[in-house]
Scaffold this active site. Structure first.
Site, PDB file in Angstrom:
ATOM      1  N   LYS A 186       0.989  -1.306  -0.509  1.00 31.20           N
ATOM      2  CA  LYS A 186      -0.082  -0.305   0.432  1.00 31.20           C
ATOM      3  C   LYS A 186       0.604   1.069  -0.118  1.00 31.20           C
ATOM      4  O   LYS A 186       1.860   2.012   1.202  1.00 31.20           O
ATOM      5  CB  LYS A 186      -0.856   0.136   0.994  1.00 31.20           C
ATOM      6  CG  LYS A 186      -2.585   1.318   1.289  1.00 31.20           C
ATOM      7  CD  LYS A 186      -2.495   1.461   2.398  1.00 31.20           C
ATOM      8  CE  LYS A 186      -2.191   2.742   2.627  1.00 31.20           C
ATOM      9  NZ  LYS A 186      -1.321   3.869   2.643  1.00 31.20           N
ATOM     10  N   GLU A 260      10.782   0.715   9.080  1.00 31.50           N
ATOM     11  CA  GLU A 260      11.624   1.781   9.952  1.00 31.50           C
ATOM     12  C   GLU A 260      10.522   2.952   9.974  1.00 31.50           C
ATOM     13  O   GLU A 260      10.547   3.135   9.000  1.00 31.50           O
ATOM     14  CB  GLU A 260      12.022   1.492   8.521  1.00 31.50           C
ATOM     15  CG  GLU A 260      13.412   1.674   8.246  1.00 31.50           C
ATOM     16  CD  GLU A 260      13.812   3.479   7.943  1.00 31.50           C
ATOM     17  OE1 GLU A 260      13.360   4.655   8.794  1.00 31.50           O
ATOM     18  OE2 GLU A 260      13.007   3.891   6.364  1.00 31.50           O
ATOM     19  N   CYS A 294      13.101   9.892   5.963  1.00 32.79           N
ATOM     20  CA  CYS A 294      14.283   9.682   7.354  1.00 32.79           C
ATOM     21  C   CYS A 294      15.525   9.680   8.815  1.00 32.79           C
ATOM     22  O   CYS A 294      15.451  10.269   9.721  1.00 32.79           O
ATOM     23  CB  CYS A 294      13.156   8.521   8.039  1.00 32.79           C
ATOM     24  SG  CYS A 294      14.312   7.434   6.522  1.00 32.79           S
ATOM     25  N   GLU A 391      11.004  14.815  14.872  1.00 33.68           N
ATOM     26  CA  GLU A 391      11.369  15.066  13.465  1.00 33.68           C
ATOM     27  C   GLU A 391      10.263  15.853  12.680  1.00 33.68           C
ATOM     28  O   GLU A 391       8.948  15.884  12.775  1.00 33.68           O
ATOM     29  CB  GLU A 391      11.190  13.891  13.714  1.00 33.68           C
ATOM     30  CG  GLU A 391      11.338  13.394  12.071  1.00 33.68           C
ATOM     31  CD  GLU A 391      11.044  11.996  11.556  1.00 33.68           C
ATOM     32  OE1 GLU A 391       9.556  11.566  11.251  1.00 33.68           O
ATOM     33  OE2 GLU A 391      11.733  11.515  10.396  1.00 33.68           O
TER      34      GLU A 391
HETATM   35  P1  NAI Z   1       2.392   8.215   8.399  1.00 30.75           P
HETATM   36  O1  NAI Z   1       3.531   7.138   9.369  1.00 30.75           O
HETATM   37  O2  NAI Z   1       0.669   8.221   8.799  1.00 30.75           O
HETATM   38  O3  NAI Z   1       1.764   7.132   6.893  1.00 30.75           O
HETATM   39  C1  NAI Z   1       2.376   6.038   6.619  1.00 30.75           C
HETATM   40  C2  NAI Z   1       1.974   5.786   5.701  1.00 30.75           C
HETATM   41  O4  NAI Z   1       1.250   4.940   7.013  1.00 30.75           O
HETATM   42  C3  NAI Z   1       0.700   6.131   4.876  1.00 30.75           C
HETATM   43  O5  NAI Z   1       1.532   5.222   3.421  1.00 30.75           O
HETATM   44  C4  NAI Z   1      -0.350   5.877   5.623  1.00 30.75           C
HETATM   45  O6  NAI Z   1      -1.408   5.331   4.576  1.00 30.75           O
HETATM   46  C5  NAI Z   1       0.157   4.570   5.905  1.00 30.75           C
HETATM   47  N1  NAI Z   1      -0.606   4.438   7.949  1.00 30.75           N
HETATM   48  C6  NAI Z   1      -1.500   5.723   8.348  1.00 30.75           C
HETATM   49  N2  NAI Z   1      -1.573   5.001   9.501  1.00 30.75           N
HETATM   50  C7  NAI Z   1      -1.417   3.924   9.893  1.00 30.75           C
HETATM   51  C8  NAI Z   1      -2.556   3.561  10.482  1.00 30.75           C
HETATM   52  N3  NAI Z   1      -3.035   3.352  11.960  1.00 30.75           N
HETATM   53  N4  NAI Z   1      -2.473   1.624  10.120  1.00 30.75           N
HETATM   54  C9  NAI Z   1      -1.621   1.414   9.121  1.00 30.75           C
HETATM   55  N5  NAI Z   1      -0.704   1.579   8.417  1.00 30.75           N
HETATM   56  C10 NAI Z   1      -1.242   3.100   8.330  1.00 30.75           C
HETATM   57  O7  NAI Z   1       2.848   9.131   8.008  1.00 30.75           O
HETATM   58  P2  NAI Z   1       2.435  10.409   7.597  1.00 30.75           P
HETATM   59  O8  NAI Z   1       1.519  10.877   8.444  1.00 30.75           O
HETATM   60  O9  NAI Z   1       2.217  10.727   6.302  1.00 30.75           O
HETATM   61  O10 NAI Z   1       3.266  11.406   8.425  1.00 30.75           O
HETATM   62  C11 NAI Z   1       3.760  11.917   9.477  1.00 30.75           C
HETATM   63  C12 NAI Z   1       4.557  12.058  10.520  1.00 30.75           C
HETATM   64  O11 NAI Z   1       5.633  10.731   9.943  1.00 30.75           O
HETATM   65  C13 NAI Z   1       6.105  13.132   9.197  1.00 30.75           C
HETATM   66  O12 NAI Z   1       5.755  14.470   9.256  1.00 30.75           O
HETATM   67  C14 NAI Z   1       7.138  12.315   9.172  1.00 30.75           C
HETATM   68  O13 NAI Z   1       7.500  13.480  10.867  1.00 30.75           O
HETATM   69  C15 NAI Z   1       6.849  11.012   9.667  1.00 30.75           C
HETATM   70  N6  NAI Z   1       6.968  10.263   8.560  1.00 30.75           N
HETATM   71  C16 NAI Z   1       8.643   9.081   8.125  1.00 30.75           C
HETATM   72  C17 NAI Z   1       8.886   8.834   7.581  1.00 30.75           C
HETATM   73  C18 NAI Z   1       9.843   8.044   7.235  1.00 30.75           C
HETATM   74  O14 NAI Z   1      10.766   7.507   6.590  1.00 30.75           O
HETATM   75  N7  NAI Z   1      10.657   7.555   9.026  1.00 30.75           N
HETATM   76  C19 NAI Z   1       7.531   9.160   6.249  1.00 30.75           C
HETATM   77  C20 NAI Z   1       6.734   9.829   6.224  1.00 30.75           C
HETATM   78  C21 NAI Z   1       6.384  10.107   7.716  1.00 30.75           C
END
Ligand code: NAI
Ligand code: MG
Length: 481
Positions: A186, A260, A294, A391
């Site tokens: 996804k 990750e 990240c 972050e």
């Molecule tokens: P997120 O963690 O909500 O989204 C990442 C993925 O998880 C997306 O595909 C989303 O649809 C999915 N997701 C969301 N809620 C879920 C759940 N309960 N169960 C399973 N999958 C779920 O990240 P978001 O809201 O886009 O970004 C928020 C913050 O997270 C950013 O500001 C950043 O600080 C951090 N982030 C860190 C990343 C990394 O590579 N370490 C990547 C993206 C965001």
């Protein structure tokens, strides 16, 4: 585009490749695109102008069921295929990615806002390299795990973020397939288009139906995938908060989980470092991909005796960065991925002011439409400030100073995260000592943000569990006996 005006008199060099984008996309299930059962769609935007690019399906519970069932049906055939045959499919996918690399780079930039120079020269070549690399392991698993019987785990549910959309898809899919698993992936809701293109490529490569399924949707769809009883393994990249929720959801099941998550890496510059080279590394460390990384070097630790000179050089360099049209080949800093992410970044910049930080932003023009943030450098914050600890995931660098090696190590380690870090010094022994002492999965010496499919990537502490890349990237996808 007249929106994008340079202060430096450079000539615009727009990317001219046109990429066709459909009005609507279905779900890639069982080797073909199918309509979503609930007939629900949501938009994805071009962050450089805020305009809708396309609509993608919101996968319902029934659709998640269909995708998992399709991966389950495909599992036996795929896992019993000799490794060299699986490898051939992976090589074919890698080659098709290379053939379509320009199209993929343009689409990645349109959907996510990153500069075309990065998607063209870094992201997409790494995507192909990842498939090539794991294609090579597919028939050598007995060498990766000598004296062990190696079996795949089953159906892998893979959830990826929006900062490196196609690269994260490659990091997840390639090792899973090499080891004989099948996949339901996804992509993130703001950047689904290149993953769906990968669906087309996978179909073109003739991969047996159902070995890879790609379903779009938001957090709810992700949750359904995590909870699905037919999923044997979860791999997630994203926020620490969602990572923890996934860990809790999987705790009562037999599912294996790799995560990750976030980071707050320190880039440490010693007085004996080549300072001009360090400035390039600092800029690349925090402004690469608008800081939506990240492993970004989001904290700069500078030895006090060179603080003034380094800051002067850094401010000067930051003032030359070109912020604007991501499809222009000169652009250094593209658009912020979403409106939500932009408000989060703005919140942290105002928080830095409240916390007593001094904020530097160059006097550059930014486009009127779309979501933008100037490169930002903040000094004068304490170790305990939230801007130093949390972050931000944007082009925002927090700068601190240190006097001794021990103080640098202490400050670098003093966050809940431990994903990456950088050390700049002329002395090899110092680089070695500090990289050993930092509790982080990835350390760079006199360079930053360099990636290779053969090197493992992953975190200590709240930055996650497990490694991706290299032979270690196979571990989460095999059952050893
Ligand atoms: P997120 O963690 O909500 O989204 C990442 C993925 O998880 C997306 O595909 C989303 O649809 C999915 N997701 C969301 N809620 C879920 C759940 N309960 N169960 C399973 N999958 C779920 O990240 P978001 O809201 O886009 O970004 C928020 C913050 O997270 C950013 O500001 C950043 O600080 C951090 N982030 C860190 C990343 C990394 O590579 N370490 C990547 C993206 C965001
Ligand atoms: Mg988008």
């Amino acid at each position: 585009m007249s929106d994008f005006i340079s202060d430096f008199g450079y000539s615009p060099a727009p990317e001219r490749t046109k990429v066709a984008v459909k009005e609507r996309y279905g779900l890639f299930i069982g080797g073909d695109f199918v309509l979503p059962s609930g007939d629900k769609y949501f938009p994805t935007y071009n962050p450089a102008n805020g305009e809708k690019l396309s609509e993608v399906s919101e996968a319902s519970e029934e659709d998640v069921d269909r995708a998992v069932a399709s991966a389950k049906d495909a599992f036996e055939g795929w896992s019993l295929l000799p490794g060299r045959e699986r490898g051939k499919y992976l090589f074919r996918i890698a080659r098709l990615i290379q053939e379509r690399s320009r199209e993929l780079a343009v689409l990645e930039t349109m959907d996510g806002g990153k500069p075309i120079r990065e998607s063209r020269d870094i992201d997409i070549p790494l995507v192909a390299a990842h498939f090539f690399y794991y294609a090579g392991w597919a028939d050598k698993l007995e060498y990766a795990f000598p004296m062990r019987k190696v079996s795949p785990i089953g159906v892998a549910g893979q959830i990826i973020p929006w900062n490196f959309p196609l690269l994260m898809a490659a990091w997840k899919i390639a090792p899973a397939l090499a080891a004989g698993n099948t996949v339901v992936l996804k992509p993130a809701e703001t950047t689904p288009l290149t993953a769906l293109r990968l669906g087309e490529i996978i179909a073109e490569a003739g991969l047996p139906n159902g070995v890879v399924n790609i379903i779009t949707g938001g957090g709810r769809t992700g949750e359904l995938l995590v909870k699905h009883p037919g999923v044997d393994k979860i791999a997630f990249t994203g926020s620490t908060e969602v990572g923890k929720a996934i860990r809790r959801a999987a705790a009562d099941t037999g599912k294996k989980v790799t995560l990750e998550l976030g980071g707050k890496a320190a880039n440490i510059v010693f007085a004996d470092a080549p300072l001009d080279q360090a400035v390039e590394g600092i800029v690349n460390g925090i402004f690469f991909n608008q800081g939506h990384v990240c492993c970004a070097g989001s904290r700069l630790l500078v030895e006090e005796s060179v603080f003034e000179v380094l800051m002067r050089k850094l401010r000067h360099r930051v003032s030359t960065l070109i912020v604007g049209d991501p499809l222009d080949k000169n652009t250094d800093i593209g658009a912020i991925n979403s409106e939500e992410q932009l408000s989060k970044i703005k919140y942290y910049i105002s928080l830095a002011e409240e916390e007593g930080g001094e904020i530097f932003q160059p006097d550059v023009a930014i486009p009127q439409r779309g979501w933008w943030c100037k490169p930002t450098v903040i000094t004068g914050l304490s170790q305990s400030s939230r801007v130093v600890q949390e972050e931000i995931f944007g082009p925002v660098l927090a700068v601190q100073t240190f006097r001794t090696i021990d103080e640098a190590i202490l400050k670098a380690n003093n966050t809940p995260y431990g994903l990456s870090g950088g050390v700049w010094s002329d002395k090899g022994s110092k680089v070695f000592r500090v990289t050993q002492a930092i509790k982080a999965g990835v350390m760079w010496g006199n360079t930053y943000n360099k990636f290779d499919p053969a090197s493992p990537f992953g975190g200590y502490k709240e930055s996650g569990i497990g490694r991706e890349g290299g032979v270690f990237g196979l571990y989460p996808y095999v059952q050893l006996s």
